[in-house]
Enzyme design. Structure first.
Site, PDB file in Angstrom:
ATOM      1  N   HIS A 120       0.861  -1.175   0.000  1.00 34.82           N
ATOM      2  CA  HIS A 120       0.000   0.000   0.000  1.00 34.82           C
ATOM      3  C   HIS A 120       0.901   1.230   0.000  1.00 34.82           C
ATOM      4  CE1 HIS A 120      -2.833   2.941   1.751  1.00 34.82           C
ATOM      5  NE2 HIS A 120      -3.813   2.122   1.443  1.00 34.82           N
ATOM      6  N   ASP A 197       3.257  -4.106   8.339  1.00 38.11           N
ATOM      7  CA  ASP A 197       2.017  -3.365   8.124  1.00 38.11           C
ATOM      8  C   ASP A 197       0.861  -4.350   8.295  1.00 38.11           C
ATOM      9  OD1 ASP A 197      -0.178  -1.998   7.257  1.00 38.11           O
ATOM     10  OD2 ASP A 197       0.591  -1.549   5.253  1.00 38.11           O
ATOM     11  N   GLN A 200      -4.440  -4.607   7.190  1.00 43.05           N
ATOM     12  CA  GLN A 200      -5.428  -5.585   6.736  1.00 43.05           C
ATOM     13  C   GLN A 200      -5.362  -6.869   7.548  1.00 43.05           C
ATOM     14  OE1 GLN A 200      -7.795  -5.018   4.501  1.00 43.05           O
ATOM     15  NE2 GLN A 200      -7.049  -3.020   3.847  1.00 43.05           N
ATOM     16  N   LYS A 223     -10.429  -0.055  10.472  1.00 45.09           N
ATOM     17  CA  LYS A 223     -10.605  -1.336   9.793  1.00 45.09           C
ATOM     18  C   LYS A 223     -10.967  -2.444  10.787  1.00 45.09           C
ATOM     19  CE  LYS A 223      -7.169  -0.086   6.280  1.00 45.09           C
ATOM     20  NZ  LYS A 223      -8.055   0.273   5.166  1.00 45.09           N
ATOM     21  N   CYS A 358      -4.768   2.529  -3.665  1.00 47.57           N
ATOM     22  CA  CYS A 358      -3.581   3.046  -2.964  1.00 47.57           C
ATOM     23  C   CYS A 358      -2.403   2.082  -3.098  1.00 47.57           C
ATOM     24  CB  CYS A 358      -3.890   3.318  -1.492  1.00 47.57           C
ATOM     25  SG  CYS A 358      -5.085   4.633  -1.244  1.00 47.57           S
TER      26      CYS A 358
END
Length: 400
Positions: A120, A197, A200, A223, A358
């Protein structure tokens, strides 16, 4: 296609959207909020707000207790050793920018920063710009056909010059778990710092930062069925001690005069200014809600995802990107522009995401101008997918 969701009734936003004729399939961008989160936000906002850490009056003490209780919850949820390893930020993007500036002094000119082709923008651009500022080399790990980072290439590219590895846990475009354990092992062999990261990934599998063994892990509340404007930055205590401060003012100051100042250590030293108190309290409610979920949740997501993939793959000309494993699927249709498709889906009340998601370099590498993404939440059910496929068929019939 039953696939009923036992959690759907807990989400007023889903009911409101449904009343407006909308089918929400964009949870990878942001998730709807359960009633428990809304109740926590209203209780704080209607019960008397106050700033945290800097007042001796009752409202300030009450807000500080609730704020710090969420820090403890987050540490437990991530399996951190201590709540001092949890920094509140505005989200994953700010967390990653904080790291790019806070670690800059540790990376000598000529050193390598390694990321993957699946990143991303939030986990690409901060490192890209750091490389430009410091004269560093940005190394991109390629992907295989399924959308996973190629471990053979990673073993070749991660070497003695590698000072930092920053990789996504779960791609927001390709929907695949990345082989983070093997990648972290390669980086640690070279003594490199490691950043995950989890924006998600944290949504679909509860993170265990001790088991991962990474130096830093980031995720976002919005999220995780929580409020927007707040995120979590976990840092292993030894790694946090290496960070330089990057924003200044407010409670992060330990002592100051006109010509010099000393600053607090983490976490407060990296939370300059008034934090998003209400959002942090709402995050605490979201983590509590998530902690009560059992394997039924994972099974529901898996069944929905299987139905989504089967429906897409059954339609001629629809090409799914990579081999997604859960939660989402990106696709494009031969001879159809993604923006035209999104417009016709939107006109039929289907809320999906289209464009580069993104992750523009990845979409370009796949030879596409954009793609359509369907992403699922625990509130989605089989009827949502039925409405989506009916709308997709109508749109494709018009566009073809």
């Amino acid at each position: 296609m039953a696939l009923n969701s036992p959690w759907r009734a807990e989400f007023p936003g889903i009911r409101a959207l449904e009343a407006d004729g909308q089918t929400y399939l964009d949870s990878a961008a942001t998730a709807q909020k359960p009633q428990a989160v809304l109740d926590a936000l209203l209780a704080y906002l209607a019960g008397g707000v106050a700033n945290v850490h800097r007042a001796q009056h009752l409202p300030g003490e009450r807000a500080t207790r609730a704020f710090e209780a969420t820090r403890s919850q987050a540490a437990q949820w991530l399996n951190a050793l201590s709540s001092d390893e949890i920094i509140f930020t505005r989200g994953s993007t700010e967390s990653l920018n904080l790291l790019a500036y806070g670690l800059e002094h540790l990376l000598p000119p000529g050193a390598q920063i390694v990321v993957s082709a699946a990143e991303h923008h939030a986990n690409l651009l901060p490192w890209q710009q750091l490389a430009k500022r410091r004269g560093l080399e940005l190394v991109i790990l390629p992907l295989d056909q399924a959308g996973s980072i190629d471990l053979n290439e990673a073993a070749r590219l991660i070497g003695p010059a590698t000072c930092l590895l920053a990789i996504t846990q779960l791609s927001n475009v390709l929907g695949r778990w990345q082989p983070v354990d093997a990648l972290l092992a390669l980086a640690k062999t070279q003594g490199a710092l490691t950043v995950i990261d989890g924006a998600q990934g944290a949504v679909h599998a509860r993170p265990d930062v001790q088991a991962l063994g990474c130096d830093f892990y980031v995720c976002s509340a919005h999220k995780l069925y929580g409020p927007d404007g707040v995120g979590l930055l976990y840092g292993r205590s030894e790694a946090l001690a290496k960070l330089q401060h990057w924003q200044f003012g407010g409670e992060m100051v330990l002592d100051a005069d006109y010509q010099d100042a000393r600053f607090r250590a983490a976490p407060l030293g990296f939370e300059a200014g008034t934090p998003a108190v209400s959002a942090v309290i709402g995050l605490g409610a979201a983590l509590d809600w998530l902690s009560r979920l059992d394997q039924t949740a994972a099974a529901h997501e898996a069944a929905l995802h299987a139905a989504l993939l089967a429906g897409l793959q059954a339609r001629p000309g629809v090409q799914v990107l990579g081999e997604p494993q859960l939660a989402l699927a990106c696709f494009h249709v031969e001879g159809v522009h993604n923006a035209d498709l999104a417009h016709l889906l939107s006109e039929q009340g289907i809320a999906v995401r289209t464009g580069h998601h993104c992750a523009m370099p990845l979409i370009k590498r796949l030879g596409l101008a954009g793609a359509t993404r369907v992403s699922l939440g625990l509130y989605n059910d089989g009827a949502d997918l039925q409405r989506f496929f009916a709308a997709l068929d109508n749109a494709l019939e018009l566009l073809r």
